[in-house]
Design a protein around this motif. Structure first.
Motif, PDB file in Angstrom:
ATOM      1  N   GLY A 155      -5.634   3.817 -30.118  1.00 15.85           N
ATOM      2  CA  GLY A 155      -7.014   3.514 -30.502  1.00 15.85           C
ATOM      3  C   GLY A 155      -7.976   4.492 -29.898  1.00 15.85           C
ATOM      4  N   LEU A 156      -7.751   4.801 -28.631  1.00 16.34           N
ATOM      5  CA  LEU A 156      -8.632   5.742 -27.954  1.00 16.34           C
ATOM      6  C   LEU A 156      -8.556   7.117 -28.604  1.00 16.34           C
ATOM      7  CD1 LEU A 156      -7.802   4.654 -24.345  1.00 16.34           C
ATOM      8  CD2 LEU A 156     -10.081   4.660 -25.326  1.00 16.34           C
TER       9      LEU A 156
ATOM     10  N   THR B 105     -22.342   9.463 -34.672  1.00 18.66           N
ATOM     11  CA  THR B 105     -20.903   9.480 -34.398  1.00 18.66           C
ATOM     12  C   THR B 105     -20.582   8.253 -33.559  1.00 18.66           C
ATOM     13  OG1 THR B 105     -20.870  11.884 -34.408  1.00 18.66           O
ATOM     14  CG2 THR B 105     -19.051  10.793 -33.266  1.00 18.66           C
ATOM     15  N   VAL B 106     -19.471   7.620 -33.874  1.00 14.35           N
ATOM     16  CA  VAL B 106     -19.119   6.423 -33.105  1.00 14.35           C
ATOM     17  C   VAL B 106     -17.829   6.686 -32.332  1.00 14.35           C
ATOM     18  CG1 VAL B 106     -18.633   3.959 -33.199  1.00 14.35           C
ATOM     19  CG2 VAL B 106     -20.176   4.972 -34.875  1.00 14.35           C
ATOM     20  N   GLN B 107     -17.874   6.469 -31.031  1.00 12.68           N
ATOM     21  CA  GLN B 107     -16.660   6.516 -30.220  1.00 12.68           C
ATOM     22  C   GLN B 107     -16.320   5.084 -29.811  1.00 12.68           C
ATOM     23  OE1 GLN B 107     -16.082   9.610 -27.290  1.00 12.68           O
ATOM     24  NE2 GLN B 107     -18.031  10.556 -27.817  1.00 12.68           N
TER      25      GLN B 107
ATOM     26  N   ALA C 125     -18.014   0.147 -28.258  1.00 16.51           N
ATOM     27  CA  ALA C 125     -18.375   1.005 -29.392  1.00 16.51           C
ATOM     28  C   ALA C 125     -19.651   1.732 -28.987  1.00 16.51           C
ATOM     29  CB  ALA C 125     -18.606   0.178 -30.639  1.00 16.51           C
ATOM     30  N   ILE C 126     -19.574   3.042 -28.941  1.00 15.10           N
ATOM     31  CA  ILE C 126     -20.736   3.853 -28.541  1.00 15.10           C
ATOM     32  C   ILE C 126     -21.177   4.710 -29.726  1.00 15.10           C
ATOM     33  CG2 ILE C 126     -21.639   5.546 -26.881  1.00 15.10           C
ATOM     34  CD1 ILE C 126     -20.736   3.145 -25.395  1.00 15.10           C
ATOM     35  N   PRO C 127     -22.172   4.243 -30.458  1.00 19.01           N
ATOM     36  CA  PRO C 127     -22.729   5.103 -31.500  1.00 19.01           C
ATOM     37  C   PRO C 127     -23.721   6.078 -30.863  1.00 19.01           C
ATOM     38  CG  PRO C 127     -23.334   2.769 -31.789  1.00 19.01           C
ATOM     39  CD  PRO C 127     -22.825   2.936 -30.406  1.00 19.01           C
TER      40      PRO C 127
ATOM     41  N   ILE D  96     -15.497   8.901 -24.477  1.00 20.67           N
ATOM     42  CA  ILE D  96     -15.528   7.493 -24.078  1.00 20.67           C
ATOM     43  C   ILE D  96     -14.341   7.186 -23.157  1.00 20.67           C
ATOM     44  CG2 ILE D  96     -14.157   6.585 -26.011  1.00 20.67           C
ATOM     45  CD1 ILE D  96     -16.243   4.282 -26.182  1.00 20.67           C
ATOM     46  N   SER D  97     -14.546   6.182 -22.313  1.00 20.85           N
ATOM     47  CA  SER D  97     -13.485   5.732 -21.410  1.00 20.85           C
ATOM     48  C   SER D  97     -13.405   4.207 -21.482  1.00 20.85           C
ATOM     49  CB  SER D  97     -13.819   6.159 -19.982  1.00 20.85           C
ATOM     50  OG  SER D  97     -14.871   5.354 -19.497  1.00 20.85           O
TER      51      SER D  97
END
Lengths: 323, 534
Positions: B14-15, B275-277, B505-507, B517-518
């Motif tokens: 997933g990451l 962008t979404v991470q 979720a980081i947009p 992302i972590s």
């Protein structure tokens, strides 16, 4: 008149003392502990030693009576101590936020007065006409719409409209800049919240202006003035409006005092770092010293605005000061 | 359907899948000021040793260095530790009881003074053995440390009381800022109100509850970094404000995480400008029953509570509206010590057949004389994901005939009720900075051993089992012990009821690059590798 003023001023002190005692007791009756919030709200664990250190550091390990006397002594010297959350002097925490709330409150008041008095007067003068109907609908909508909801919707509307027009959504900046540093940026930040609050504020004042004017316009002295052949503008401005302003001034005064500490949700919606947001934060964090100081500030403002309103009453209506 | 894959692999995949693809030839651009949102009000202080909140980390991490850290280029790893101030990761000596770190030369604090091992030692002493009256919130992480020594200006030696795998992850916590010794000597609480570090950015200004500003440190010791000229972090607690700010480009990113609906709203409004991470989050929801309140003193009743929950089908559905995602247990799924799906399915509450599970729950309740039990679920008055998870649990428990009333209270009273034991069943959460399973599972030990556990029980067998894990340094044997511990805590005794791991979720604006992302919102926040492509 002087006796009246002195008696009104003397009443301020027992009111403030009662409020101070009440807020002190109520804060401590709420279950919870600022140290628990501080150490544990992030989901991480902490030791009892850490909790005890935190208690000792902020002084809540002392008996209530000691804390109460300390609070009263500080209050008497206008020293509110330091925030239990940030460790900064409470006066500094408030001073940082106060100008923001004050600016919004003043702007909202100006907007409200500018809308309410002319529209309320016209509505009364044209009672039951289509203009009256329109103004009443406008004011009822203002009363029925929560300011925070209007705030959220207004931001979304601005975003959608600007995106539709230019392709780039725009909203006011969310980091406050003082008026004297950058007036344009400041006004673009403050205008939307002031408008959303001012609308509700105007609705209240507008209805009060209308009903007061209707009452005054039916008075004998107005009929006499008309019978004497005085022109309508003079009758309205000189005789009707001044007398109709008594209840309107009261409403404006009370609403203004409320706005200073009462913009709780609106300040959150617009990310304004004002007194209302600070109040929410201090209650959430169970920061006793800061909450006590903020409540005392709000109470003081309410009491003082009532005092000013009472004195204005006395000035506007000699019957009051002579009674 | 990611949760139906083997769990550890699922998290890693997933990451990887969610990571932004940055072309290898894409050279970072220099300059610009990053504006980001800090989804909180002002932190109580700037002192990383004292505070636990992410609001402090997001505001101050760019100003500080740490001795070691999770690899900023591989932050999704739970084991990839690299040097920040040191020159190379040390090999443990003395049977795993001594770690010697060589420091980089020429590292300067922002006032120009040289950083030496004396500063590192003073910082660690401030964390491990603070002066009386000084708060160090993660002091207990370092119960294995015997001493910290600085034999020469470029060497720091940690001597441990016993060898343990928990040491390095604890050392890598991003809040272990290195402070200047002279400032700590002047006032051990100096760093609560002041900032002076050796990190990629220098402190410029702070307006309480409003914003914090930093400017590039030209003397930063990682060559070429940072790329940005500066940054501005704006405190914005309300989610609606943050979404609007991202949409209108008033800010480029917020680093904590937004729920699925917000992520989708931004994506729909901005298309490829956003962008979404995404990543599994080393934060999770779990439930504890108060063992001192009847009938929760009976392990059969506690087991019935966990057996009633259909995690395998419920969590994927819940993830559409709430910040939860992956079915897991007490060890973060991406960790080598985590259970596989097959291993999890041996534990009560994780059985693949929910009908069989609920039938067993009803049988246990009947046997314990607790059929049709009514109780109160105490919950925190926070939307994501507490309220969603709590409401779902009430429904799950109703399927075995339990009548549950959910009471939601603000954070203060919620914590107070737990500490005072004034609850029947409570919905809680467990969050970590760096994944450190051996320390992370302390949360499930009795309150007399780990006083953050409020379930009001004592259990010597559990503590003995944990001690074995703590002192075991062989990964394979440690993994076996961890399975034994997990089975004991979640099934045999059901001291805790694990629900699900949260999801980050980081947009962010697509022009923001160089950040990965972590699994923790505490990690990788020094902003050194971020650059703006515009």
């Amino acid at each position: 008149m002087y006796r009246y003023i002195i008696s009104r001023i003397l009443l301020v002190f027992p009111t403030l003392a009662g409020a101070a005692t009440l807020v002190f007791i109520l804060m401590r009756l709420v279950p919870g502990d600022i140290c628990l919030v501080r150490l544990g709200s992030g989901g991480t664990s902490f030791t009892t030693a850490a909790l005890n250190t935190c208690h000792a550091e902020i002084g809540i390990d002392r008996p209530w009576i000691v804390q109460y006397l300390d609070f009263l002594w500080g209050l008497a010297r206008l020293d509110f101590g330091v925030s239990m959350w940030s460790g900064k002097p409470v006066i500094l925490e408030i001073a940082t936020r106060f100008p923001i709330s004050l600016e919004v409150a003043i702007m909202a008041t100006v907007i409200a007065v500018a809308i309410a008095i002319p529209l309320g007067t016209i509505s009364a003068l044209r009672q039951n006409s289509w203009i009256d109907l329109l103004v009443r609908t406008f004011s009822i909508a203002g009363l029925a719409t929560p300011a925070f909801w209007l705030g959220i919707v207004s931001i979304l509307v601005v975003l959608d409209v600007t995106q539709a027009i230019s392709g780039h959504p725009w909203m006011p900046p969310i980091d406050y800049v003082p008026l004297w540093k950058d007036p344009i940026r400041n006004l673009s930040i403050v205008m939307l919240p002031a408008l959303t609050i001012g609308y509700r504020y105007a609705a209240v004042s507008m209805r009060m202006t209308r009903s007061a004017m209707l009452e005054v316009l039916r008075e004998d002295y107005i009929r006499t003035a008309r019978a004497k052949g005085l022109i309508n503008r003079l009758i309205i401005n000189r005789h009707a409006l001044k007398n109709a302003m008594l209840p309107v001034v009261t409403v404006i005064g009370i609403e203004f005092a409320f706005l200073i500490g009462g913009l709780v949700v609106t300040e959150q919606v617009f990310n304004l770092n004002g007194i209302g947001r600070l109040m929410v934060l201090s209650v959430q964090n169970q920061d006793y010293t800061l909450t006590q100081a903020l409540v005392m500030l709000t109470v003081t403002l309410a009491v003082l605005s009532n005092l000013v309103v009472d004195l204005l009453y006395a000035w506007l209506d000699p019957r009051i000061r002579l009674a | 359907m990611r949760s139906l894959l083997p769990l550890g692999a699922a998290a890693v995949l997933g990451l990887l899948a969610a990571a932004p693809v940055q072309a290898a030839d894409e050279a970072p651009k220099r300059g610009g000021t990053l504006i980001y949102l800090i989804p909180a009000d002002a932190p109580p202080s700037f002192d990383g040793h004292r505070e636990g909140t992410f609001a402090m980390v997001h505001a101050t991490a760019p100003f500080y260095s740490t001795l070691i850290r999770i690899n900023p280029n591989n932050p999704s790893s739970t084991t990839d530790f690299v040097c920040d101030l040191c020159t190379g990761m040390p090999e443990p000596e003395d049977g795993g009881k001594t770690y010697t770190f060589e420091l980089r030369g020429g590292v300067k604090f922002h006032d120009g003074t040289l950083l030496t091992s004396a500063d590192v030692k003073a910082s660690w002493q401030h964390i491990i053995s603070p002066p009386e009256g000084v708060l160090s919130v993660r002091q207990s992480f370092f119960m294995m440390v015997d001493s910290v020594e600085a034999p020469d200006p470029k060497t720091v030696v940690f001597r441990l009381k016993f060898a343990t795998t928990a040491f390095l992850p604890a050392l890598a916590d991003p809040r272990n800022f290195i402070y200047k010794k002279s400032n700590l000597e002047k006032d051990p609480r100096w760093y609560e109100r002041n900032v002076e570090g050796s990190g990629p950015f220098k402190f410029v200004s702070y307006e309480t509850g409003q914003s914090i500003n930093g400017v590039r440190n030209p003397d930063y010791y990682h060559p070429g970094l940072p790329y940005l000229d500066g940054f501005k972090g704006i405190f914005a607690e309300k989610q609606a404000t943050r979404i609007d700010a991202l949409r209108s480009d008033r800010a480029a990113i917020e680093f904590r995480g937004l729920p699925p609906a917000a992520r989708d709203e931004l994506k729909a409004a901005l298309g490829d400008k956003i962008t979404v991470q995404e990543s599994d989050w080393d934060c999770g929801s779990f439930v504890e029953a108060n063992h001192k309140k009847k009938p929760f003193d009976d392990a059969r009743v506690r087991r019935a509570l966990t057996l009633a929950i259909d995690r395998w089908h419920g969590i994927p559905a819940l993830s559409k509206v709430a910040d939860v995602h992956t079915v897991g247990s007490i060890v973060f799924p991406a960790s080598p010590l985590a259970a596989t799906k097959e291993e999890l399915q041996q534990i009560a509450g994780y059985w693949p057949d929910i009908e069989k599970s609920r039938a067993e729950a009803k049988r246990l309740l009947k046997e314990a004389g607790a059929e049709g039990l009514s109780f109160e679920l105490l919950n925190r008055n926070v939307d994501q994901p507490y309220k969603y998870v709590g409401t779902w649990l009430v429904d799950e428990w109703s399927k075995i005939g339990l009548k549950v009333n959910q009471r939601m209270v603000p954070t203060g009273p919620w914590l107070e009720a737990q500490r005072s034991g004034n609850f029947e069943v409570v919905s809680a959460a467990n969050c970590h900075g760096v994944t450190n399973p051996v320390l992370d599972v302390q949360r499930y030990l009795p309150g007399s051993v780990f006083n953050g556990n409020y379930a009001q029980f004592e259990d010597a067998d559990e503590v003995a089992l944990y001690e074995k894990i703590l002192h075991e340094t062989d990964p394979a044997r440690q993994r076996v012990l961890m399975r034994e511990f997990e089975k004991y805590v979640l099934d045999t005794q059901a001291h805790g009821i694990w629900i699900a791991y949260w999801y980050r979720a980081i947009p962010h604006r697509s022009y923001l690059k160089g950040w990965k992302i972590s699994p923790s919102h505490f990690i990788n926040q020094d902003l050194a590798t971020i650059w703006l492509d515009r």
